[in-house]
Design a protein around this motif. Structure first.
Motif, PDB file in Angstrom:
ATOM      1  N   ASP A  67      59.922  35.950  50.681  1.00 45.46           N
ATOM      2  CA  ASP A  67      61.021  36.663  50.037  1.00 45.46           C
ATOM      3  C   ASP A  67      60.507  37.918  49.333  1.00 45.46           C
ATOM      4  O   ASP A  67      59.818  37.841  48.316  1.00 45.46           O
ATOM      5  N   ALA A  68      60.870  39.080  49.863  1.00 46.22           N
ATOM      6  CA  ALA A  68      60.402  40.358  49.320  1.00 46.22           C
ATOM      7  C   ALA A  68      60.958  40.648  47.936  1.00 46.22           C
ATOM      8  O   ALA A  68      60.426  41.478  47.215  1.00 46.22           O
ATOM      9  N   ASN A  69      62.029  39.959  47.535  1.00 45.39           N
ATOM     10  CA  ASN A  69      62.665  40.219  46.245  1.00 45.39           C
ATOM     11  C   ASN A  69      62.186  39.309  45.127  1.00 45.39           C
ATOM     12  O   ASN A  69      62.583  39.489  43.979  1.00 45.39           O
ATOM     13  N   LYS A  70      61.366  38.342  45.441  1.00 47.84           N
ATOM     14  CA  LYS A  70      60.906  37.387  44.436  1.00 47.84           C
ATOM     15  C   LYS A  70      59.679  37.914  43.700  1.00 47.84           C
ATOM     16  O   LYS A  70      58.753  38.447  44.314  1.00 47.84           O
ATOM     17  N   GLU A  71      59.696  37.731  42.383  1.00 48.17           N
ATOM     18  CA  GLU A  71      58.488  37.976  41.606  1.00 48.17           C
ATOM     19  C   GLU A  71      57.566  36.781  41.798  1.00 48.17           C
ATOM     20  O   GLU A  71      57.985  35.722  42.268  1.00 48.17           O
ATOM     21  N   LEU A  72      56.329  36.956  41.394  1.00 48.84           N
ATOM     22  CA  LEU A  72      55.327  35.913  41.562  1.00 48.84           C
ATOM     23  C   LEU A  72      54.931  35.377  40.186  1.00 48.84           C
ATOM     24  O   LEU A  72      54.685  36.157  39.266  1.00 48.84           O
ATOM     25  N   ALA A  96      44.440  37.364  60.900  1.00 45.71           N
ATOM     26  CA  ALA A  96      43.167  38.063  61.027  1.00 45.71           C
ATOM     27  C   ALA A  96      42.225  37.808  59.844  1.00 45.71           C
ATOM     28  O   ALA A  96      41.073  38.235  59.877  1.00 45.71           O
ATOM     29  N   TYR A  97      42.717  37.103  58.823  1.00 48.54           N
ATOM     30  CA  TYR A  97      41.928  36.873  57.604  1.00 48.54           C
ATOM     31  C   TYR A  97      40.752  35.955  57.907  1.00 48.54           C
ATOM     32  O   TYR A  97      40.893  34.935  58.590  1.00 48.54           O
ATOM     33  N   ASN A  98      39.584  36.300  57.390  1.00 51.04           N
ATOM     34  CA  ASN A  98      38.377  35.515  57.623  1.00 51.04           C
ATOM     35  C   ASN A  98      38.285  34.388  56.592  1.00 51.04           C
ATOM     36  O   ASN A  98      37.885  34.614  55.448  1.00 51.04           O
ATOM     37  N   CYS A  99      38.642  33.190  57.006  1.00 47.87           N
ATOM     38  CA  CYS A  99      38.612  32.035  56.100  1.00 47.87           C
ATOM     39  C   CYS A  99      37.200  31.534  55.845  1.00 47.87           C
ATOM     40  O   CYS A  99      36.993  30.669  54.996  1.00 47.87           O
ATOM     41  N   ASP A 100      36.221  32.052  56.568  1.00 45.55           N
ATOM     42  CA  ASP A 100      34.826  31.719  56.275  1.00 45.55           C
ATOM     43  C   ASP A 100      34.306  32.584  55.132  1.00 45.55           C
ATOM     44  O   ASP A 100      33.442  32.168  54.369  1.00 45.55           O
ATOM     45  N   ASP A 101      34.845  33.787  55.017  1.00 47.78           N
ATOM     46  CA  ASP A 101      34.416  34.743  54.000  1.00 47.78           C
ATOM     47  C   ASP A 101      35.247  34.632  52.717  1.00 47.78           C
ATOM     48  O   ASP A 101      34.734  34.742  51.611  1.00 47.78           O
ATOM     49  N   LEU A 102      36.569  34.429  52.873  1.00 50.32           N
ATOM     50  CA  LEU A 102      37.505  34.248  51.761  1.00 50.32           C
ATOM     51  C   LEU A 102      37.418  35.364  50.717  1.00 50.32           C
ATOM     52  O   LEU A 102      37.306  35.122  49.522  1.00 50.32           O
ATOM     53  N   ARG A 103      37.510  36.603  51.195  1.00 52.04           N
ATOM     54  CA  ARG A 103      37.519  37.743  50.273  1.00 52.04           C
ATOM     55  C   ARG A 103      38.788  37.733  49.431  1.00 52.04           C
ATOM     56  O   ARG A 103      39.851  37.324  49.887  1.00 52.04           O
ATOM     57  N   SER A 104      38.639  38.209  48.217  1.00 44.25           N
ATOM     58  CA  SER A 104      39.778  38.312  47.312  1.00 44.25           C
ATOM     59  C   SER A 104      40.803  39.284  47.869  1.00 44.25           C
ATOM     60  O   SER A 104      40.461  40.374  48.333  1.00 44.25           O
ATOM     61  N   LYS A 105      42.061  38.878  47.849  1.00 45.54           N
ATOM     62  CA  LYS A 105      43.166  39.719  48.293  1.00 45.54           C
ATOM     63  C   LYS A 105      44.332  39.452  47.333  1.00 45.54           C
ATOM     64  O   LYS A 105      45.162  38.592  47.560  1.00 45.54           O
ATOM     65  N   PRO A 106      44.355  40.200  46.212  1.00 44.25           N
ATOM     66  CA  PRO A 106      45.373  39.924  45.195  1.00 44.25           C
ATOM     67  C   PRO A 106      46.772  40.319  45.646  1.00 44.25           C
ATOM     68  O   PRO A 106      46.956  41.096  46.581  1.00 44.25           O
ATOM     69  N   ALA A 107      47.749  39.771  44.953  1.00 40.91           N
ATOM     70  CA  ALA A 107      49.163  40.105  45.199  1.00 40.91           C
ATOM     71  C   ALA A 107      49.466  41.440  44.537  1.00 40.91           C
ATOM     72  O   ALA A 107      49.033  41.706  43.427  1.00 40.91           O
ATOM     73  N   HIS A 108      50.223  42.250  45.237  1.00 41.61           N
ATOM     74  CA  HIS A 108      50.692  43.521  44.685  1.00 41.61           C
ATOM     75  C   HIS A 108      52.212  43.466  44.594  1.00 41.61           C
ATOM     76  O   HIS A 108      52.919  44.110  45.362  1.00 41.61           O
ATOM     77  N   ARG A 109      52.679  42.652  43.673  1.00 43.78           N
ATOM     78  CA  ARG A 109      54.107  42.534  43.416  1.00 43.78           C
ATOM     79  C   ARG A 109      54.295  42.143  41.955  1.00 43.78           C
ATOM     80  O   ARG A 109      53.363  41.652  41.327  1.00 43.78           O
ATOM     81  N   PRO A 110      55.474  42.359  41.410  1.00 41.33           N
ATOM     82  CA  PRO A 110      55.699  42.020  40.000  1.00 41.33           C
ATOM     83  C   PRO A 110      55.484  40.524  39.754  1.00 41.33           C
ATOM     84  O   PRO A 110      55.783  39.692  40.600  1.00 41.33           O
ATOM     85  N   VAL A 111      54.964  40.241  38.566  1.00 39.32           N
ATOM     86  CA  VAL A 111      54.784  38.846  38.158  1.00 39.32           C
ATOM     87  C   VAL A 111      55.679  38.551  36.962  1.00 39.32           C
ATOM     88  O   VAL A 111      56.147  39.454  36.278  1.00 39.32           O
ATOM     89  N   PHE A 112      55.910  37.279  36.751  1.00 40.83           N
ATOM     90  CA  PHE A 112      56.656  36.862  35.557  1.00 40.83           C
ATOM     91  C   PHE A 112      55.881  35.788  34.838  1.00 40.83           C
ATOM     92  O   PHE A 112      54.983  35.198  35.379  1.00 40.83           O
TER      93      PHE A 112
END
Length: 112
Positions: A67-72, A96-112
């Protein structure tokens, strides 16, 4: 083990099984909003519990949100390892995400 759905024995079995799997997991993938037909489309409380359990165990958590309208929720935003916005290209990115490497990929959306 045969237990009636919803019985105390069933609840104990499901809880123990879920927690055992979270404990054994190398990574937890959590879908936050599974019901786009719902008016509220709130995350499942059991999923939120499992995310918290994984974070407490220091198990990486990958979060998928449709849901693109939901805050996190900020606790989820700060506890996750990688975030994928399925309303955009998140599922393609996840594939395509490398689950062996598990690089940080933060959320870029509003939080509550």
């Amino acid at each position: 083990m045969l237990c009636s759905f919803g019985s105390r024995a069933w609840q104990q079995y499901v809880y123990a099984s879920d927690m055992r799997q979270v404990h054994r997991a190398d990574v937890v993938v959590a879908i936050l909003d599974f019901d786009m037909t719902s008016a509220t489309n709130e995350p499942d409380s059991g999923t939120m519990f499992e995310i918290g359990a994984a974070v407490a165990e220091k198990t990486p958590v990958i979060v998928v949100q449709f849901d693109a309208n939901k805050e996190l929720n900020l606790m989820i935003a700060q506890g996750l390892t990688a975030y994928f916005d399925a309303s955009k290209d998140g599922l393609k990115e996840l594939s395509a995400y490398n689950c062996d490497d598990l690089r940080s990929k933060p959320a870029h959306r509003p939080v509550f």
